[in-house]
Scaffold this motif. Sequence first.
Motif, PDB file in Angstrom:
ATOM      1  N   SER A 168     -22.601 -36.826   8.666  1.00  0.00           N
ATOM      2  CA  SER A 168     -23.456 -37.948   8.687  1.00  0.00           C
ATOM      3  C   SER A 168     -23.977 -38.406   7.546  1.00  0.00           C
ATOM      4  CB  SER A 168     -24.480 -38.220   9.724  1.00  0.00           C
ATOM      5  OG  SER A 168     -25.281 -39.201  10.004  1.00  0.00           O
ATOM      6  N   ARG A 169     -23.513 -39.502   6.765  1.00  0.00           N
ATOM      7  CA  ARG A 169     -24.114 -40.024   5.407  1.00  0.00           C
ATOM      8  C   ARG A 169     -24.124 -41.673   5.528  1.00  0.00           C
ATOM      9  NH1 ARG A 169     -20.136 -36.744   1.443  1.00  0.00           N
ATOM     10  NH2 ARG A 169     -21.090 -34.599   1.989  1.00  0.00           N
ATOM     11  N   SER A 170     -24.958 -41.934   4.542  1.00  0.00           N
ATOM     12  CA  SER A 170     -25.156 -43.478   4.435  1.00  0.00           C
ATOM     13  C   SER A 170     -23.831 -43.925   3.859  1.00  0.00           C
ATOM     14  CB  SER A 170     -26.249 -43.790   3.590  1.00  0.00           C
ATOM     15  OG  SER A 170     -25.917 -43.572   2.220  1.00  0.00           O
ATOM     16  N   PRO A 171     -23.327 -45.353   4.307  1.00  0.00           N
ATOM     17  CA  PRO A 171     -22.265 -45.971   3.791  1.00  0.00           C
ATOM     18  C   PRO A 171     -22.102 -45.418   2.132  1.00  0.00           C
ATOM     19  CG  PRO A 171     -23.275 -47.390   5.099  1.00  0.00           C
ATOM     20  CD  PRO A 171     -24.059 -46.417   4.899  1.00  0.00           C
ATOM     21  N   ALA A 172     -22.928 -45.875   1.310  1.00  0.00           N
ATOM     22  CA  ALA A 172     -23.399 -45.543  -0.104  1.00  0.00           C
ATOM     23  C   ALA A 172     -22.613 -44.049  -0.339  1.00  0.00           C
ATOM     24  CB  ALA A 172     -24.318 -45.823  -0.745  1.00  0.00           C
ATOM     25  N   GLU A 173     -23.253 -43.216   0.129  1.00  0.00           N
ATOM     26  CA  GLU A 173     -23.012 -41.646   0.248  1.00  0.00           C
ATOM     27  C   GLU A 173     -21.533 -41.343   0.392  1.00  0.00           C
ATOM     28  OE1 GLU A 173     -26.036 -40.039   2.355  1.00  0.00           O
ATOM     29  OE2 GLU A 173     -27.555 -39.792   0.371  1.00  0.00           O
ATOM     30  N   ASP A 174     -21.152 -41.848   1.650  1.00  0.00           N
ATOM     31  CA  ASP A 174     -19.676 -41.597   1.991  1.00  0.00           C
ATOM     32  C   ASP A 174     -18.687 -42.218   1.030  1.00  0.00           C
ATOM     33  OD1 ASP A 174     -20.846 -40.884   4.503  1.00  0.00           O
ATOM     34  OD2 ASP A 174     -20.021 -42.353   5.533  1.00  0.00           O
ATOM     35  N   ALA A 175     -19.108 -43.385   0.471  1.00  0.00           N
ATOM     36  CA  ALA A 175     -18.309 -43.932  -0.630  1.00  0.00           C
ATOM     37  C   ALA A 175     -18.012 -43.019  -1.704  1.00  0.00           C
ATOM     38  CB  ALA A 175     -18.651 -45.389  -1.010  1.00  0.00           C
ATOM     39  N   GLN A 176     -19.242 -42.764  -2.392  1.00  0.00           N
ATOM     40  CA  GLN A 176     -19.499 -41.690  -3.488  1.00  0.00           C
ATOM     41  C   GLN A 176     -18.808 -40.286  -3.107  1.00  0.00           C
ATOM     42  OE1 GLN A 176     -22.972 -41.150  -5.792  1.00  0.00           O
ATOM     43  NE2 GLN A 176     -22.631 -39.277  -5.787  1.00  0.00           N
ATOM     44  N   ALA A 177     -18.985 -39.961  -1.857  1.00  0.00           N
ATOM     45  CA  ALA A 177     -18.275 -38.572  -1.750  1.00  0.00           C
ATOM     46  C   ALA A 177     -16.826 -38.509  -1.505  1.00  0.00           C
ATOM     47  CB  ALA A 177     -18.948 -38.046  -0.177  1.00  0.00           C
ATOM     48  N   ARG A 178     -16.099 -39.647  -0.938  1.00  0.00           N
ATOM     49  CA  ARG A 178     -14.730 -40.057  -0.877  1.00  0.00           C
ATOM     50  C   ARG A 178     -14.454 -40.108  -2.237  1.00  0.00           C
ATOM     51  NH1 ARG A 178     -16.363 -43.258   3.535  1.00  0.00           N
ATOM     52  NH2 ARG A 178     -16.118 -45.075   2.220  1.00  0.00           N
ATOM     53  N   LEU A 179     -15.020 -40.855  -3.321  1.00  0.00           N
ATOM     54  CA  LEU A 179     -14.377 -41.183  -4.535  1.00  0.00           C
ATOM     55  C   LEU A 179     -14.447 -39.766  -5.278  1.00  0.00           C
ATOM     56  CD1 LEU A 179     -13.581 -42.907  -6.996  1.00  0.00           C
ATOM     57  CD2 LEU A 179     -16.136 -43.320  -7.412  1.00  0.00           C
ATOM     58  N   LEU A 180     -15.523 -38.928  -5.179  1.00  0.00           N
ATOM     59  CA  LEU A 180     -15.486 -37.674  -5.967  1.00  0.00           C
ATOM     60  C   LEU A 180     -14.409 -36.610  -5.470  1.00  0.00           C
ATOM     61  CD1 LEU A 180     -19.181 -37.410  -6.044  1.00  0.00           C
ATOM     62  CD2 LEU A 180     -17.832 -37.681  -8.052  1.00  0.00           C
ATOM     63  N   SER A 182     -11.666 -37.492  -3.981  1.00  0.00           N
ATOM     64  CA  SER A 182     -10.388 -38.165  -4.600  1.00  0.00           C
ATOM     65  C   SER A 182     -10.165 -37.635  -6.134  1.00  0.00           C
ATOM     66  CB  SER A 182     -10.042 -39.399  -4.508  1.00  0.00           C
ATOM     67  OG  SER A 182     -10.969 -40.097  -5.380  1.00  0.00           O
ATOM     68  N   TRP A 183     -11.230 -37.390  -6.902  1.00  0.00           N
ATOM     69  CA  TRP A 183     -11.129 -36.747  -8.114  1.00  0.00           C
ATOM     70  C   TRP A 183     -11.193 -35.295  -8.121  1.00  0.00           C
ATOM     71  CZ3 TRP A 183     -10.450 -39.397 -12.843  1.00  0.00           C
ATOM     72  CH2 TRP A 183     -10.358 -41.051 -12.631  1.00  0.00           C
ATOM     73  N   GLY A 184     -11.000 -34.773  -6.809  1.00  0.00           N
ATOM     74  CA  GLY A 184     -11.089 -33.132  -6.864  1.00  0.00           C
ATOM     75  C   GLY A 184     -12.482 -32.641  -6.957  1.00  0.00           C
ATOM     76  N   ARG A 185     -13.583 -33.272  -6.863  1.00  0.00           N
ATOM     77  CA  ARG A 185     -14.864 -33.106  -6.596  1.00  0.00           C
ATOM     78  C   ARG A 185     -15.526 -32.568  -5.484  1.00  0.00           C
ATOM     79  NH1 ARG A 185     -12.790 -34.195 -11.364  1.00  0.00           N
ATOM     80  NH2 ARG A 185     -14.535 -34.612 -13.337  1.00  0.00           N
ATOM     81  N   ASP A 186     -16.042 -31.557  -5.305  1.00  0.00           N
ATOM     82  CA  ASP A 186     -16.802 -31.017  -3.940  1.00  0.00           C
ATOM     83  C   ASP A 186     -18.408 -31.389  -3.899  1.00  0.00           C
ATOM     84  OD1 ASP A 186     -17.495 -30.119  -1.394  1.00  0.00           O
ATOM     85  OD2 ASP A 186     -17.160 -27.935  -2.033  1.00  0.00           O
ATOM     86  N   ALA A 187     -18.512 -32.712  -3.384  1.00  0.00           N
ATOM     87  CA  ALA A 187     -19.997 -33.140  -3.600  1.00  0.00           C
ATOM     88  C   ALA A 187     -20.688 -32.636  -2.520  1.00  0.00           C
ATOM     89  CB  ALA A 187     -20.020 -34.897  -3.492  1.00  0.00           C
TER      90      ALA A 187
END
Length: 187
Positions: A168-180, A182-187
Amino acid sequence: MTIDVPEAYGRALDAFGALVHRIAPGQWETPTPCVDWDVRALVNHVVGESLWAPELLAGRTSAEVGDAFDGDLLGDDPIKAFDTSAVAAVQAVTARGALEGVVRLPFGDVPGREYVTELFADALIHTWDLARAIGADERLDPELVEACAAWFAAAEPGREQETAPGESRSPAEDAQARLLASWGRDA
């Protein structure tokens, strides 16, 4: 989402720079999420990209530039090296015709707009890398995250990653987590 690419790059580089100015003397050797890069190597990488931008956007090839930007670009004053290179890069990407020109990269020619978009994405993702390494706030500008995610999804179809079930994350956090992710980062 449509965003002015040079503006987005400038904003991402500004955010990275704000973190560069917060690096404590003992943090330059701190590991980053980028494999084999400590904070100094990460900043050196971004400085290198910033130094390459004016050259490539002016029409020079990587062969013409040669090894001018190899090795340690930070010297004794890494913050000044970053600041100087960032100003030159932003001036280059905002110059008339920069986005319409052709950039000659080692693997082939790309439109200036695509090259600047790649610079933007790299600066944005490395802002998170640097924040993570030095223990700063890791939240990225949501508008830049959205723009980068849209570009990356178009460039790499099928690379978007959903939030894990039950997370459960806010939409902004979800978008950032998905972006990271996709770039191989584990946020």
